[in-house]
Write a protein that holds these residues in place. Sequence first.
Motif, PDB file in Angstrom:
ATOM      1  N   ILE A  39       5.499  21.515 -44.534  1.00  0.00           N
ATOM      2  CA  ILE A  39       6.450  20.712 -43.754  1.00  0.00           C
ATOM      3  C   ILE A  39       7.219  19.771 -44.685  1.00  0.00           C
ATOM      4  O   ILE A  39       6.640  19.084 -45.521  1.00  0.00           O
ATOM      5  N   LYS A  40       8.526  19.749 -44.529  1.00  0.00           N
ATOM      6  CA  LYS A  40       9.352  18.880 -45.383  1.00  0.00           C
ATOM      7  C   LYS A  40       9.561  17.503 -44.764  1.00  0.00           C
ATOM      8  O   LYS A  40       9.521  16.484 -45.453  1.00  0.00           O
ATOM      9  N   LYS A  41       9.791  17.471 -43.455  1.00  0.00           N
ATOM     10  CA  LYS A  41       9.993  16.191 -42.783  1.00  0.00           C
ATOM     11  C   LYS A  41       9.071  16.135 -41.569  1.00  0.00           C
ATOM     12  O   LYS A  41       9.383  16.665 -40.502  1.00  0.00           O
ATOM     13  N   ILE A  42       7.957  15.486 -41.750  1.00  0.00           N
ATOM     14  CA  ILE A  42       6.899  15.476 -40.746  1.00  0.00           C
ATOM     15  C   ILE A  42       7.217  14.491 -39.626  1.00  0.00           C
ATOM     16  O   ILE A  42       7.965  13.517 -39.820  1.00  0.00           O
ATOM     17  N   THR A  43       6.662  14.739 -38.437  1.00  0.00           N
ATOM     18  CA  THR A  43       6.863  13.847 -37.293  1.00  0.00           C
ATOM     19  C   THR A  43       5.530  13.198 -36.899  1.00  0.00           C
ATOM     20  O   THR A  43       4.452  13.693 -37.253  1.00  0.00           O
ATOM     21  N   LEU A  44       5.622  12.110 -36.148  1.00  0.00           N
ATOM     22  CA  LEU A  44       4.408  11.453 -35.655  1.00  0.00           C
ATOM     23  C   LEU A  44       3.631  12.388 -34.738  1.00  0.00           C
ATOM     24  O   LEU A  44       2.391  12.389 -34.733  1.00  0.00           O
ATOM     25  N   GLU A  45       4.348  13.200 -33.955  1.00  0.00           N
ATOM     26  CA  GLU A  45       3.689  14.128 -33.045  1.00  0.00           C
ATOM     27  C   GLU A  45       2.868  15.152 -33.816  1.00  0.00           C
ATOM     28  O   GLU A  45       1.739  15.488 -33.414  1.00  0.00           O
ATOM     29  N   GLN A  46       3.412  15.626 -34.927  1.00  0.00           N
ATOM     30  CA  GLN A  46       2.669  16.595 -35.745  1.00  0.00           C
ATOM     31  C   GLN A  46       1.415  15.960 -36.351  1.00  0.00           C
ATOM     32  O   GLN A  46       0.362  16.595 -36.428  1.00  0.00           O
ATOM     33  N   ILE A  47       1.549  14.718 -36.775  1.00  0.00           N
ATOM     34  CA  ILE A  47       0.384  14.014 -37.338  1.00  0.00           C
ATOM     35  C   ILE A  47      -0.682  13.827 -36.274  1.00  0.00           C
ATOM     36  O   ILE A  47      -1.876  14.045 -36.512  1.00  0.00           O
ATOM     37  N   ALA A  48      -0.259  13.447 -35.075  1.00  0.00           N
ATOM     38  CA  ALA A  48      -1.201  13.151 -33.995  1.00  0.00           C
ATOM     39  C   ALA A  48      -1.932  14.392 -33.495  1.00  0.00           C
ATOM     40  O   ALA A  48      -2.936  14.272 -32.783  1.00  0.00           O
ATOM     41  N   ASP A  49      -1.468  15.578 -33.879  1.00  0.00           N
ATOM     42  CA  ASP A  49      -2.124  16.826 -33.455  1.00  0.00           C
ATOM     43  C   ASP A  49      -3.424  17.086 -34.205  1.00  0.00           C
ATOM     44  O   ASP A  49      -4.192  17.970 -33.812  1.00  0.00           O
ATOM     45  N   TYR A  50      -3.656  16.327 -35.297  1.00  0.00           N
ATOM     46  CA  TYR A  50      -4.825  16.594 -36.129  1.00  0.00           C
ATOM     47  C   TYR A  50      -5.724  15.363 -36.229  1.00  0.00           C
ATOM     48  O   TYR A  50      -5.246  14.222 -36.132  1.00  0.00           O
ATOM     49  N   PRO A  51      -7.037  15.579 -36.441  1.00  0.00           N
ATOM     50  CA  PRO A  51      -7.934  14.441 -36.694  1.00  0.00           C
ATOM     51  C   PRO A  51      -7.437  13.657 -37.910  1.00  0.00           C
ATOM     52  O   PRO A  51      -6.948  14.259 -38.881  1.00  0.00           O
ATOM     53  N   LEU A  52      -7.560  12.345 -37.840  1.00  0.00           N
ATOM     54  CA  LEU A  52      -6.947  11.485 -38.859  1.00  0.00           C
ATOM     55  C   LEU A  52      -7.992  10.710 -39.651  1.00  0.00           C
ATOM     56  O   LEU A  52      -8.941  10.151 -39.092  1.00  0.00           O
ATOM     57  N   VAL A  53      -7.803  10.678 -40.964  1.00  0.00           N
ATOM     58  CA  VAL A  53      -8.642   9.904 -41.877  1.00  0.00           C
ATOM     59  C   VAL A  53      -7.738   8.869 -42.533  1.00  0.00           C
ATOM     60  O   VAL A  53      -6.752   9.235 -43.182  1.00  0.00           O
ATOM     61  N   THR A  54      -8.036   7.583 -42.366  1.00  0.00           N
ATOM     62  CA  THR A  54      -7.143   6.566 -42.936  1.00  0.00           C
ATOM     63  C   THR A  54      -7.895   5.265 -43.194  1.00  0.00           C
ATOM     64  O   THR A  54      -9.119   5.215 -43.154  1.00  0.00           O
ATOM     65  N   TYR A  55      -7.130   4.207 -43.453  1.00  0.00           N
ATOM     66  CA  TYR A  55      -7.717   2.921 -43.815  1.00  0.00           C
ATOM     67  C   TYR A  55      -8.345   2.205 -42.613  1.00  0.00           C
ATOM     68  O   TYR A  55      -7.902   2.366 -41.479  1.00  0.00           O
ATOM     69  N   VAL A  56      -9.332   1.396 -42.916  1.00  0.00           N
ATOM     70  CA  VAL A  56      -9.914   0.492 -41.933  1.00  0.00           C
ATOM     71  C   VAL A  56      -8.832  -0.487 -41.485  1.00  0.00           C
ATOM     72  O   VAL A  56      -7.965  -0.883 -42.273  1.00  0.00           O
ATOM     73  N   PHE A  57      -8.871  -0.897 -40.216  1.00  0.00           N
ATOM     74  CA  PHE A  57      -7.885  -1.870 -39.742  1.00  0.00           C
ATOM     75  C   PHE A  57      -7.976  -3.150 -40.582  1.00  0.00           C
ATOM     76  O   PHE A  57      -9.061  -3.639 -40.879  1.00  0.00           O
TER      77      PHE A  57
END
Length: 324
Positions: free
Chosen positions: A181-199
Amino acid sequence: MKLQQLKYIWEVARHDLNVSATAESLFTSQPGISKQIRMLEDELGIQIFRRSGKHLTELTPAGKAIVAVAGEVLDKVNNVKQIAQQFADSSKGSLSIATTHTQARYMLPPVIHSFIEKYPAVTLSMQQGTPLQISEMASTGMVDFAIATEALELFGNLVMMPCYRWNRSVIVPQDHPLASIKKITLEQIADYPLVTYVFGFTGRSQLDRAFDSAELKPQVVFTATDADVIKTYVKLGLGIGIIASMAYNSQSDTGLVAIDCSHLFEPSTTKIGFRRGTFLRGYMYEFIRLFAPHLSRELVDAAAALTDSEQIEKLFEGMKLPTH
């Protein structure tokens, strides 16, 4: 009244009224601290701390005011020492920094290398923590500088100056459906389990705001304070990751692809802060300049002379910051 007594009450207050922990941190005895506190209270004719048996339970109203002034006095004493050292030998001294893993791992190494080459006689120390811990360490004088993206604004006695802006990338394994994907969307990101920083870490609040505005609820399956940990679990297939773009290196992060998502999230600003009233030695100005070249000595002094964070923000308003 002795400076030692003021230091004891200040440190006891900072250690949540734990005299034992205070004694350990100051390499002295618990009875010695308790005795000096009692002597100070007797001299002043008031109680600084309330007690339950042998334990301190809380600061009295008078104690709160006295401890606050004690902190100011100790700051002034430290400034006197710094001034004397500056004139005695401007190339010797110490510098302590508190920062997050991302800054320590990805942004500070070349700065510290250059600094040590220029000031080999300056003892440099670094502590890592949460943005809140980092800010508190600078606010209470435990460290000279705090470098972070979040929480610095919570402490009114810090002079905070913007260093650079940065944004985020989605990281996925090379064979992942999103890898092309060249230009990703928030919807595409939200389709997958997410690993990120602690709040509360590394601009996580910007992430949450973007998803909330789009009325999306991503499935956050794992959070960490460390970008390297996030990348490890993305490689294991736990989910896709969102990290600071500066934390991805195409040569060392083999097996992963980074997809720029700066069009999806507001940029974050990393700041450097120090306690208002701190005497900055020459090498301290140089460290700031190495980390943020636009922060000249004159600009730092102008910021330090202002009385609140809103005035400092206006000083830097409209300034074009570097992007990483």
